[in-house]
Design an enzyme around this catalytic site. Structure first.
Site, PDB file in Angstrom:
ATOM      1  N   VAL A   1      -1.703  36.603  19.973  1.00  0.00           N
ATOM      2  CA  VAL A   1      -3.069  36.690  19.440  1.00  0.00           C
ATOM      3  C   VAL A   1      -3.058  37.153  17.987  1.00  0.00           C
ATOM      4  CG1 VAL A   1      -4.190  37.104  21.678  1.00  0.00           C
ATOM      5  CG2 VAL A   1      -3.375  39.052  20.321  1.00  0.00           C
ATOM      6  N   GLU A   2      -4.179  36.905  17.291  1.00  0.00           N
ATOM      7  CA  GLU A   2      -4.243  37.424  15.916  1.00  0.00           C
ATOM      8  C   GLU A   2      -5.181  38.623  15.783  1.00  0.00           C
ATOM      9  OE1 GLU A   2      -7.430  34.329  13.892  1.00  0.00           O
ATOM     10  OE2 GLU A   2      -5.297  33.782  13.914  1.00  0.00           O
TER      11      GLU A   2
END
Ligand code: PLP
Ligand code: CA
EC number: 3.1.3.18
Length: 304
Positions: free
Chosen positions: A21-22
């Site tokens: 994920v970012e």
């Protein structure tokens, strides 16, 4: 039709989750702090995530403070968090009114504490009510009529420790919503319980919302978790895809649902109100993707 989610898995390889994920959205109470106490290992964990270039966002259903006031709380706890990274349900109420172009010549009646008033003021809305508005003694003489302001176009209800009967009825609460079908009924959150102290559960913001719902016979529009409003708002603001977000929280019916309603990955931490026993109980139907004890497990849970 509905799909049943697989049972939550214990988090084994934190790096794999972090790399997938970012953005991390962290719930606050039970994840970052407990009341006024920082949870162990939080500063180091946030530093590590920032060093890896992750975007960090903090979301709380507690409407008693504004994001500026939360900024001070983070600072007091020694955490380097910007106001712009904080999304409290007080802010969400003001952001919602902005999103629908609520007219600036109308007024907002507030049942709630200081945080909501501060956010409405910052957004340029006219408001009435707030913690000090409840008259404790009103003489009910024959013919007594409680006045109300016909310019009120929205009632916002949040956690209010000064709540009383006259706030429910008074001028704009029930009178406004019942008399004006166009008047908005907005709830910051409807948490059933909260943890003002660790010794017991205390009645949460849902109790005030329920009182207004009971007298008006209307359903509120909820802007806090688990409603999708804040998720849509911040995904839009930061230009992020929801599949690139991991929602981390300690509560199933607010945090984990909020993440799942948004299509995000979800991680339950056991450092707050939910026990492993509750998670695994046959009565619980909300299953996060992963669970772990606390966010600082990110520092130690490496692939074998
Ligand atoms: N509402 C109130 C009044 C609270 O005191 C709390 C927690 O302290 C919450 C809601 C839940 O906050 P969070 O969403 O950060 O867990
Ligand atoms: Ca929480």
């Amino acid at each position: 039709s509905f799909t049943t989610r697989a049972a939550a898995q214990p988090l084994k390889n934190a790096d794999e989750l972090i790399d997938s994920v970012e953005t991390f959205i962290f719930d606050c109470d039970g994840v970052i702090w407990k009341g006024d106490k920082l949870i162990e290992g939080v500063p180091e964990t946030l530093d590590m995530l920032r060093a890896k270039g992750k975007r960090l966002v903090f979301v709380t259903n507690n409407s008693t403070k504004s994001r500026k006031q939360y900024g001070k709380k983070f600072e007091t706890l020694g955490l380097d968090v910007n106001e712009e990274e904080i999304f409290a349900s007080s802010f969400a109420a003001a952001a919602y009114l902005q999103s629908i172009d609520f007219p600036k010549d109308k007024k907002v009646y507030v049942i709630g504490e200081d945080g909501i008033l501060k956010e409405l003021e910052l957004a340029g809305f006219q408001y009435l009510g707030g913690p000090q508005d409840g008259d404790k003694k009103i003489e009910l003489k024959p013919g007594f009529l409680m006045e109300h302001d016909h310019d009120v176009g929205a009632v916002v209800v949040g956690f209010d420790r000064y709540f009383n009967y006259y706030k429910i009825h008074k001028r704009y609460g029930t009178l406004c919503i019942r008399e004006n079908p166009g008047c908005l009924f907005i709830a910051t959150n409807r948490d059933a319980v909260t943890h003002l102290t660790d010794a017991q559960e205390w009645a949460g913001g849902g109790s005030m919302v329920g009182a207004l719902g009971g007298s008006t016979q209307r359903e509120p529009l909820v802007v806090g978790k688990p409603s999708t409003f804040m998720m849509d708002y911040l995904a839009n603001k930061f230009g992020i895809s929801k599949s690139q977000i991991c929602m981390v929280g300690d509560r199933l019916d607010t945090d984990i649902l909020f993440g799942q309603n948004g299509g995000c990955k979800t991680l339950l931490v056991l450092s707050g109100v939910t026990s492993l026993e509750t998670l695994q109980s046959p009565n619980n139907s909300i299953q996060p993707d992963f669970y772990t004890n606390k966010i600082s497990d990110f520092l130690s849970l490496k692939a074998a």
